[in-house]
Design an enzyme around this catalytic site. Structure first.
Site, short mmCIF file in Angstrom:
data_model
loop_
_atom_site.label_atom_id
_atom_site.label_comp_id
_atom_site.label_asym_id
_atom_site.label_seq_id
_atom_site.Cartn_x
_atom_site.Cartn_y
_atom_site.Cartn_z
N TYR A 69 0.63 -1.14 -0.09
CA TYR A 69 -0.06 -0.01 0.00
C TYR A 69 1.17 1.20 -0.10
O TYR A 69 1.83 1.40 -0.61
CB TYR A 69 -1.14 -0.09 1.25
CG TYR A 69 -2.20 1.00 1.02
CD1 TYR A 69 -2.81 0.89 -0.08
CD2 TYR A 69 -2.41 1.77 1.90
CE1 TYR A 69 -3.97 1.68 -0.30
CE2 TYR A 69 -3.50 2.70 1.87
CZ TYR A 69 -4.52 2.46 0.75
OH TYR A 69 -5.15 3.49 0.71
N LYS B 252 -5.60 -1.99 -0.52
CA LYS B 252 -5.98 -1.84 0.67
C LYS B 252 -6.77 -3.30 1.19
O LYS B 252 -6.69 -3.53 2.43
CB LYS B 252 -7.35 -0.84 0.60
CG LYS B 252 -7.83 -0.37 1.91
CD LYS B 252 -8.69 0.91 1.92
CE LYS B 252 -7.76 2.00 1.73
NZ LYS B 252 -8.62 3.36 1.73
#
Length: 202
Positions: A109, A180
């Site tokens: 991420y 995510k």
């Protein structure tokens, strides 16, 4: 036997059933676990002769993957290596990510995902998620039947705009919900077969 990252989400009385076998199973990253299939699984799932004869535990495979990743210094290059694993063996991918979450979260991420989104179209290799465009208006409900999972628990949606201050990236913003949700699965215990990344129309 379901892969470890899916084994505990239905409880002991409701095991996850694998409806694939042979090459089809090995080509599905959600169920494939490479050489970690033991002899009984190879017989039952039609995998004899399709894998090297020696079984290698997930733990040993994870150590090997991590050792190879440690040789890569550039974060984006490390992401590409790890994403290739994600595209072929999610069981091993989540094993490595879970075991090294602090170190690999910035690779999966932020901040690496910014460059991932910028180069998403150029390096697109495998469809992962649902893409909706303005040309699909009026067909969204029908399109949802194309998604293979019927028991989705978590959907992460991005409109592709203002991605980490990079501007409107459109469909390239799909890197955000994919990254995510990977963290949600590894750190939050979500089952990868119950997630859906998506981009809506502008």
């Amino acid at each position: 036997t379901p892969p470890p990252h899916l084994a505990n989400y239905h409880g002991p009385s409701k095991p996850v059933l694998v409806h694939k076998s042979g090459v089809d199973l090995l080509h599905d990253p959600l169920w494939n676990k490479g050489t970690a299939f033991d002899d009984s699984e190879r017989h039952r799932l039609g995998l004899q002769g399709l894998l090297p004869a020696r079984s290698l535990s997930l733990e040993d495979q994870a150590l090997r993957i991590k050792a190879n990743m440690d040789k890569i210094s550039d974060p984006f290059a490390k992401f590409l290596f790890f994403q290739e694993l994600h595209n072929r063996n999610e069981t091993l991918y989540y094993k490595v990510l879970t075991d090294n979450i602090t170190e690999l979260a910035p690779i999966v991420y932020t901040p690496t995902v910014g460059q991932v989104c910028q180069e998403f179209g150029f390096r697109f290799a495998r469809g992962r998620g649902m893409y909706f465009s303005k040309h699909d208006r009026g067909e969204f409900a029908t399109m949802m039947y194309n998604w293979p999972a019927t028991d989705v628990h978590v959907v992460v949606v991005t409109d592709g705009s203002r991605i980490l201050g990079l501007g409107d990236l459109g469909a390239h913003g799909m890197g955000i919900p994919i990254g995510k949700l990977s963290l949600y699965c590894a750190a939050g215990g979500l089952a990868p077969n119950r997630i859906l990344p998506a981009t809506p129309p502008p």
